[in-house]
Design an enzyme around this catalytic site. Structure first.
Site, PDB file in Angstrom:
ATOM      1  N   THR A   1      34.544  35.136  43.541  1.00 24.67           N
ATOM      2  CA  THR A   1      35.449  36.171  43.075  1.00 24.67           C
ATOM      3  C   THR A   1      34.722  37.375  42.483  1.00 24.67           C
ATOM      4  O   THR A   1      33.584  37.288  42.040  1.00 24.67           O
ATOM      5  CB  THR A   1      36.405  35.605  42.012  1.00 24.67           C
ATOM      6  OG1 THR A   1      35.650  35.240  40.846  1.00 24.67           O
ATOM      7  CG2 THR A   1      37.154  34.392  42.532  1.00 24.67           C
ATOM      8  N   VAL A   2      35.436  38.488  42.489  1.00 25.14           N
ATOM      9  CA  VAL A   2      35.033  39.678  41.749  1.00 25.14           C
ATOM     10  C   VAL A   2      36.128  39.976  40.728  1.00 25.14           C
ATOM     11  O   VAL A   2      37.295  39.670  40.989  1.00 25.14           O
ATOM     12  CB  VAL A   2      34.822  40.889  42.698  1.00 25.14           C
ATOM     13  CG1 VAL A   2      33.599  40.694  43.548  1.00 25.14           C
ATOM     14  CG2 VAL A   2      36.050  41.168  43.568  1.00 25.14           C
TER      15      VAL A   2
ATOM     16  N   TRP B   1      32.633  38.023  49.540  1.00 26.35           N
ATOM     17  CA  TRP B   1      32.521  39.472  49.595  1.00 26.35           C
ATOM     18  C   TRP B   1      31.124  39.831  50.094  1.00 26.35           C
ATOM     19  O   TRP B   1      30.153  39.138  49.787  1.00 26.35           O
ATOM     20  CB  TRP B   1      32.712  40.072  48.205  1.00 26.35           C
ATOM     21  CG  TRP B   1      34.082  39.909  47.629  1.00 26.35           C
ATOM     22  CD1 TRP B   1      34.534  38.846  46.892  1.00 26.35           C
ATOM     23  CD2 TRP B   1      35.175  40.825  47.738  1.00 26.35           C
ATOM     24  NE1 TRP B   1      35.849  39.054  46.530  1.00 26.35           N
ATOM     25  CE2 TRP B   1      36.261  40.258  47.036  1.00 26.35           C
ATOM     26  CE3 TRP B   1      35.328  42.069  48.350  1.00 26.35           C
ATOM     27  CZ2 TRP B   1      37.498  40.893  46.924  1.00 26.35           C
ATOM     28  CZ3 TRP B   1      36.565  42.707  48.238  1.00 26.35           C
ATOM     29  CH2 TRP B   1      37.638  42.128  47.543  1.00 26.35           C
TER      30      TRP B   1
ATOM     31  N   CYS C   1      39.710  45.598  44.798  1.00 22.13           N
ATOM     32  CA  CYS C   1      40.314  44.499  44.042  1.00 22.13           C
ATOM     33  C   CYS C   1      40.862  44.974  42.706  1.00 22.13           C
ATOM     34  O   CYS C   1      40.128  45.575  41.915  1.00 22.13           O
ATOM     35  CB  CYS C   1      39.261  43.408  43.824  1.00 22.13           C
ATOM     36  SG  CYS C   1      39.801  42.079  42.732  1.00 22.13           S
TER      37      CYS C   1
ATOM     38  N   TYR D   1      51.689  39.031  43.959  1.00 23.42           N
ATOM     39  CA  TYR D   1      51.108  38.052  44.877  1.00 23.42           C
ATOM     40  C   TYR D   1      52.088  36.917  45.160  1.00 23.42           C
ATOM     41  O   TYR D   1      52.147  36.406  46.284  1.00 23.42           O
ATOM     42  CB  TYR D   1      49.802  37.489  44.307  1.00 23.42           C
ATOM     43  CG  TYR D   1      48.642  38.447  44.392  1.00 23.42           C
ATOM     44  CD1 TYR D   1      47.733  38.380  45.444  1.00 23.42           C
ATOM     45  CD2 TYR D   1      48.445  39.420  43.430  1.00 23.42           C
ATOM     46  CE1 TYR D   1      46.671  39.259  45.534  1.00 23.42           C
ATOM     47  CE2 TYR D   1      47.387  40.308  43.511  1.00 23.42           C
ATOM     48  CZ  TYR D   1      46.501  40.228  44.563  1.00 23.42           C
ATOM     49  OH  TYR D   1      45.450  41.102  44.648  1.00 23.42           O
TER      50      TYR D   1
END
Length: 359
Positions: A136-137, A102, A69, A200
């Site tokens: 999220t990370v 994840w 990521c 993106y």
């Protein structure tokens, strides 16, 4: 960041927003930018805008940051540059995930060895049962309770620089110098909107019109950077700052993923002489290239984004040896670490796997 599979119709907006952190409306990719805004501050003081504060304390927190990521990669780079490895431990999920979370599938038994969890989702739910947004990370987790503290990726790295200063290594660079903060913030704002997030918008565009607009906006910004960096070695000032870290993680993924997978294909990065030499300069600087895992990067994008790549085939290329060729940026002057020094070797156990990097 979040689990984005690029839902491409408005009928799926609700699901995409709540579980993947992104959605498409009117053909245009949108990112859910609402995060857990808690801060880890010196003394546990609340943030300047009243965000809940947690105290800086060595060994109390674990940074969860997947190599794949770009948003998480920033936090790994800053942690390494500042020498916080012995103060804040690092957990790294595997490169792929499903719509839930994840996962720690690269660790023995499929569990994070410190937190003992299989999915990052467990840390979110420990604090916020049925947390409705993207898992999220990067995320910072309190080890003792197993609860997520924050996933506010842009603030995490700034707090590493400011709030954790007492625990920086001797010779750590100043990545967010006070006299340059306004300019760094201005550059970061444009880089995020038009480049970090711009790739993106190209990749997940739901209409030709949205794609064309996103593509034009991205390349206008990249041309701006090509001009800006032609006469200066770094983005702001004469040494590496937070701005360079934020741009680098997108550039490192450009030819491997964004050029083809996201259709950002006016040129390859390696065909833009200034940006390519700038990216190589950073890649060859300790703390940058030694955090980049090209295999995991490609696995993440090409396997997880089923809407874009339904076969799940991961490409063999591109050739990576070019990342290690001379860049010539020294002629522009500047000192990468300012008055500081480079970080030492990568912490044992955190090295990029053999064959996953550029050399």
């Amino acid at each position: 960041m979040s689990q984005e599979t690029g839902q491409s119709t408005e009928s799926t907006t609700s699901t995409a927003f709540s579980t993947k952190g992104a959605y498409v409306t009117g053909g245009e990719f949108k990112r859910d930018t609402t995060y857990i805004e808690d801060r880890i501050t010196s003394g546990g003081a609340a943030g300047p805008n009243g965000e809940p504060g947690w105290p800086v304390e060595p060994g109390r927190y674990r940074l969860i940051a997947a190599r794949a990521c770009p948003w998480a990669n920033r936090s790994v780079i800053v942690r390494r540059l500042l020498g916080l490895e012995e103060v804040i431990s690092l957990g790294q999920p595997g490169p792929t995930h499903d719509s839930r979370s994840w996962t720690f599938d690269l660790d023995e038994g499929g569990r994070d060895p410190v937190l003992g969890i299989e999915r990052l989702q467990e840390a979110y739910f420990k604090r916020f049962p049925n947390y409705p947004r993207g898992i999220t990370v990067p995320a910072v987790v309190e080890i003792a309770t197993g609860q997520v503290v924050t996933n506010n990726f842009s603030q995490i790295t700034l707090d590493f620089s400011i709030e954790w200063r007492e625990f920086h290594r001797p010779g750590a660079p100043n990545l967010y110098p006070e006299q340059l903060r306004q300019e760094i913030d201005e550059v970061n704002k444009r880089v995020f909107a038009e480049i970090n997030n711009g790739v993106y918008r190209c990749g997940f565009a739901g209409s030709q019109e949205a794609y064309d607009a996103a593509h034009d906006r991205l390349w206008t910004a990249l041309d701006w950077l090509e001009d800006r960096l032609a006469g200066q070695r770094f983005l702001v000032g004469d040494s590496i700052t937070e701005a360079d870290v934020r741009l680098f993680t997108t550039l490192a993924r450009f030819d491997a993923v964004y050029h083809g997978h996201f259709k950002c294909n006016r040129q390859k990065l390696s065909e833009m002489p200034v940006l390519w030499s700038y990216a190589r300069d950073l890649f060859q600087t300790p703390g940058f290239g030694d955090t980049i895992d090209f295999v995991q990067i490609k696995q993440h994008y090409y396997i997880v984004h089923e809407d874009i790549n339904p076969t799940g085939i991961v490409p063999r290329g591109p050739e990576l040896s070019g990342w290690l060729t001379p860049h010539g940026r020294e002629s522009l002057g500047g000192r990468p670490f300012g008055d500081g020094t480079p970080p030492g070797p990568v912490k044992a156990g955190e090295e990029v796997s053999p064959g996953h990097g550029a050399g």
